[in-house]
Design a protein around this motif. Structure first.
Motif, PDB file in Angstrom:
ATOM      1  N   ARG A   1       0.853  -1.181   0.000  1.00  0.00           N
ATOM      2  CA  ARG A   1       0.000   0.000   0.000  1.00  0.00           C
ATOM      3  C   ARG A   1       0.895   1.239   0.000  1.00  0.00           C
ATOM      4  NH1 ARG A   1      -2.757  -3.718  -0.984  1.00  0.00           N
ATOM      5  NH2 ARG A   1      -4.649  -4.440   0.074  1.00  0.00           N
ATOM      6  N   SER A   2       0.375   2.337  -0.546  1.00  0.00           N
ATOM      7  CA  SER A   2       1.178   3.548  -0.613  1.00  0.00           C
ATOM      8  C   SER A   2       0.260   4.758  -0.752  1.00  0.00           C
ATOM      9  CB  SER A   2       2.173   3.467  -1.789  1.00  0.00           C
ATOM     10  OG  SER A   2       3.060   4.567  -1.781  1.00  0.00           O
ATOM     11  N   TRP A   3       0.840   5.909  -1.066  1.00  0.00           N
ATOM     12  CA  TRP A   3       0.109   7.149  -1.283  1.00  0.00           C
ATOM     13  C   TRP A   3       0.714   7.851  -2.495  1.00  0.00           C
ATOM     14  CZ3 TRP A   3       2.230   5.540   3.314  1.00  0.00           C
ATOM     15  CH2 TRP A   3       1.327   5.175   4.337  1.00  0.00           C
ATOM     16  N   HIS A   4      -0.107   8.639  -3.179  1.00  0.00           N
ATOM     17  CA  HIS A   4       0.427   9.312  -4.367  1.00  0.00           C
ATOM     18  C   HIS A   4      -0.443  10.500  -4.731  1.00  0.00           C
ATOM     19  CE1 HIS A   4      -2.655   8.104  -7.434  1.00  0.00           C
ATOM     20  NE2 HIS A   4      -2.935   7.244  -6.477  1.00  0.00           N
ATOM     21  N   GLY A   5       0.158  11.457  -5.426  1.00  0.00           N
ATOM     22  CA  GLY A   5      -0.576  12.520  -6.072  1.00  0.00           C
ATOM     23  C   GLY A   5      -1.311  13.461  -5.141  1.00  0.00           C
ATOM     24  N   SER A   6      -2.258  14.199  -5.719  1.00  0.00           N
ATOM     25  CA  SER A   6      -3.014  15.210  -4.996  1.00  0.00           C
ATOM     26  C   SER A   6      -3.847  14.587  -3.878  1.00  0.00           C
ATOM     27  CB  SER A   6      -3.926  15.947  -5.968  1.00  0.00           C
ATOM     28  OG  SER A   6      -3.190  16.483  -7.052  1.00  0.00           O
ATOM     29  N   PHE A   7      -3.982  15.316  -2.780  1.00  0.00           N
ATOM     30  CA  PHE A   7      -4.675  14.849  -1.571  1.00  0.00           C
ATOM     31  C   PHE A   7      -3.982  13.638  -0.966  1.00  0.00           C
ATOM     32  CE2 PHE A   7      -8.470  16.442  -4.130  1.00  0.00           C
ATOM     33  CZ  PHE A   7      -8.467  17.697  -3.548  1.00  0.00           C
ATOM     34  N   MET A   8      -2.724  13.361  -1.386  1.00  0.00           N
ATOM     35  CA  MET A   8      -1.981  12.216  -0.862  1.00  0.00           C
ATOM     36  C   MET A   8      -2.827  10.954  -0.967  1.00  0.00           C
ATOM     37  SD  MET A   8      -0.536  14.292   2.442  1.00  0.00           S
ATOM     38  CE  MET A   8      -2.185  14.344   3.073  1.00  0.00           C
TER      39      MET A   8
END
Length: 756
Positions: A145-152
């Protein structure tokens, strides 16, 4: 990236530790866990992009020069030992790589340094890293799992590029109903010049390969990136430990922020008055007075939307850009009262908004003493984002000047927007290792100078990580605009904000359906119906971010909002932002078929008074497993839970059930009208062995044992905080079945002790 499920190596003689080591005469490297399994391995070796191509150990163009043992002490993680290896290309040392194993046995660090620097360009793509170290093409874990881009944005996979973020690797045990082994991999320094990588090694193998971003024009001599792997048990627990270390490393201590402390009113996208017409100055003053009459004093007004500042939206002008800022005299004709006078008439602090400046504006270029830097609409994803920012070298002075204009009109909080584009669309920022951090630090420093707080919106993971160093930047939007629906989807993104010491911000909301008012540009979504209003209100409160209402005049559900605040409008928040439970993050078979978010109230993770849960969009009933209670209760604790709508009368049987919660299937009778968004709200209490009494708190509040209201909590006593003269009803329960109740009138000191 290959899974190692059939290739596990059981190593003998390995201590109970996470341990990294070089393999095969430095042709590769690996990490083993405390049970001796190889959980990460690189078979492609070390590589660096130099002189227009990849120099690699495997291809013989990157040669090991030296290998030396090394040890030291990290200010956060303590003692470590390892080995540093230098690599040369054409008789020049171009890279130094280190593997550091920590004495505490749960961490391995990888360091990549550029002793002599490197000159770009570093290929034609923007996602890869300049060097492949670490680059693991063999990974044991099936879950990532991860986070990316706008609004994380939360992602159920690894992420890539400069807009990507840290990665959580995990494995789930369906039999014991638990997420077991968890490892989080993260950069720990120089965040804005880092990348999550392309997802491949230099040879094209799928891999976790973070590093230094290839958008740079050059890497300075002595520059370095460090990446940490931290092992734990459970996703939330491991992220918590990682976050504690990151906050300690950067001494993160956010400033006070009225938008996080008090209920407020907003005119953001999706708000009833975002496109206000007529005498909007009077309209907003009328709104504020209506809240006073309802007994819900507003703490601030977030002033934005059409007419809040002048813009010139021609050509590719970026959305919501600033031509002339409202506090600088740039309000439109629908706001006839100048903002300094408007603020005085309103009588509460203001939050003002300025994401960037239009192609035609009152500040850049050559219109003030300030030098601007312009976005490049030819960059991928930037075609609709033509704007100006101040150049990084003038950021601190510019924002001191700019913020003073806002302060003269009552500003206590500032919101820039489109932080993603403010980095990724600006050549000055993406091509330099330090331009963007300096620009950000200037904004933060000016905010500290002027004693205001800052919210960053539309930010990426590296933005919030960089903000570990920026104490004025208190909160980050983690949801889509209310306008478009799905602004309830905050459970995954909020985990990153929590770890980084910031408050997640859910977008504005309505407390009723506002007669289905058609906001221009917004569809009336099912989650805008009145039945969904408690969901939005509860999530905004439990996010620990702003609770910003945007109802039309006389359309507010005062009864609902009073479940969130004290008499003076102070938000009764939990101790931690509400986040997805582990089994939901893991998509475990034993997990919920829908959404279950959780938080807790207490003085610390080892002193928990109550847990709060909220479920919605549930297609089946769900029995909460013990592994989804964070922080874990003490061994042998007896669990009781209360559904928010269950009344507490004369005995615990009237409002408490024994055991772990059972979350009901959502109402699916009319999903078009949003019935499935009606939330189930549950408070869970863990009663220690031998404990005879336990506090239930203020049971008519969504967070009944908020640390804002309660302190010094024991089994049968507490201190209650409130507004002088405020009457607070506090409940407690006896394990024997009796229900206890006391009414407290808050004295002039604002605090009152209570003992049952």
């Amino acid at each position: 990236m290959a899974l190692r499920s059939g290739l596990l190596l059981t190593l003998t003689g390995i201590a109970s530790a996470l341990k990294g080591s070089w393999q095969k005469n430095y042709e590769g490297y690996q990490v083993v866990d405390k049970s001796g399994r190889v959980i990460f391995e690189s078979t492609d070796g070390v590589a660096v992009y130099v002189e227009g191509g990849w120099a690699t150990t495997k291809g013989g163009t990157l040669i090991k020069k030296t290998a030396s043992p090394k040890s030291g002490t990290d200010t956060v993680y303590g003692q470590w030992s390892g080995e540093v290896v230098t690599w040369e290309h054409k008789n020049t040392i171009v890279l130094a790589t280190s593997i550091k194993n920590y004495v505490d046995e749960s961490k391995v660090e990888f360091e990549v340094a550029y002793p002599t620097g490197l000159q770009g360009p570093f290929g034609g793509e923007t996602t890869p890293s300049v060097a492949n170290f670490p680059a693991f093409d063999e990974v044991l874990f099936k879950g990532a799992r991860s986070w990316h881009g706008s609004f994380m944005n939360y992602a159920e996979s690894q992420t890539t590029g400069p807009q990507g973020g840290p990665t959580i690797f995990f494995e789930t045990d369906e039999q014991t109903k638990k997420v077991n082994k968890t490892v989080i991999g993260s950069v720990i320094n120089n965040f804005k010049s880092s990348t999550a990588g392309s997802g491949k090694t230099w040879s094209g193998k799928n891999a976790w390969a973070p590093g230094t971003t290839s958008t740079l024009k050059a890497v300075p001599a002595g520059y370095q990136h460090n990446f940490i792997l931290i092992e734990g048990e459970g996703i939330t627990e491991t992220v918590s430990e990682w976050g504690k270390g990151m906050r300690e490393r950067y001494s993160t201590k956010k400033v006070d922020d009225v938008t996080l402390a008090k209920i407020g009113y907003q005119t953001d996208n999706g708000a009833y008055y975002v496109f206000c017409s007529g005498n909007c100055s009077k309209t907003l003053i009328d709104v504020k007075e209506s809240f006073d009459q309802m007994g819900i004093p507003l703490g601030y007004l977030s002033f934005q939307g059409a007419g809040a500042s002048k813009d010139v939206s021609n050509g590719n002008a970026a959305p919501w850009c600033i031509g002339k800022w409202g506090p600088d005299g740039g309000t439109g004709g629908n706001y006839p009262v100048p903002l300094p006078q408007f603020h005085e008439d309103l009588g509460i602090p203001m939050q003002y908004y300025a994401p960037y400046f239009c192609p035609e504006n009152s500040y850049f270029p050559n219109k003030t003493q300030w030098t601007g830097t312009r976005s490049d609409t030819n960059i991928s994803g930037c075609g609709s984002y033509d704007f100006w920012d101040v150049t990084h070298t003038q950021s601190r002075d510019f924002y001191n000047w700019f913020f003073q204009k806002g302060i003269d009109a009552g500003m206590a909080s500032f919101e820039p927007d489109f932080m993603n584009q403010n980095y990724n669309c600006v050549p000055e920022f993406i091509e330099s290792v330090d331009a963007s951090p300096i620009w950000m630090a200037g904004m933060n420093g000016a905010a500290l100078d002027k004693k205001i707080a800052v919210q960053w919106c539309y930010a990426t993971p590296t933005d919030i990580m960089q903000a570990l160093q920026f104490d004025a930047v208190t909160n980050f939007r983690v949801s889509m605009d209310f306008c478009y629906g799905r602004s309830w989807d905050i459970g995954g993104s909020s985990i990153l904000a929590w770890a980084m010491g910031a408050s997640p911000s859910k977008d504005t909301l309505w407390s009723s359906d506002n007669n289905k008012f058609p906001v221009p540009g917004c569809n009336f979504e099912p989650d805008h119906n009145t039945v969904a209003a408690p969901l939005h209100v509860a999530l905004a409160l439990m996010s620990t971010g702003p609770l910003g209402i945007s109802d039309g005049l006389n359309m507010t559900n005062a009864t609902l909002l009073k479940t969130t605040v004290t008499k003076d409008g102070t938000l009764l928040k939990p101790s931690k932002p509400v986040t997805s439970i582990d089994s939901l993050i893991a998509k475990a078979q034993y997990g919920p078929k829908g959404n279950v978010y959780a938080t807790y109230s207490g003085s610390s993770e080892t002193d928990v008074w109550a847990y709060s849960y909220i479920s919605f969009l549930m297609t089946a009933e769900f029995n909460l497993p013990e592994s989804d209670v964070f922080p874990a209760p003490v061994a042998g604790a007896k669990m009781y839970y209360r559904e928010f709508n269950d009344p507490c009368k004369e005995s615990v049987n009237g409002c408490l059930k024994e055991g772990l919660p059972v979350f009901p299937k959502s109402d699916m009778t009319n999903t078009t009208a949003g019935t499935n968004y009606g939330p189930s709200l549950v408070t869970l209490y863990a009663v220690k062995p031998g404990q005879k009494t336990f506090l239930l708190g203020e049971v008519d509040k969504l967070v009944p044992l908020s640390p804002v209201r309660f302190s010094d909590v024991t089994a049968d006593s507490c201190t209650v905080t409130g507004t002088p003269g405020e009457v607070v009803t506090v409940y407690a329960a006896e394990v024997s079945g009796s229900l206890l109740k006391k009414q407290v009138t808050i004295p002039a000191s604002g605090k009152q002790s209570v003992t049952f």
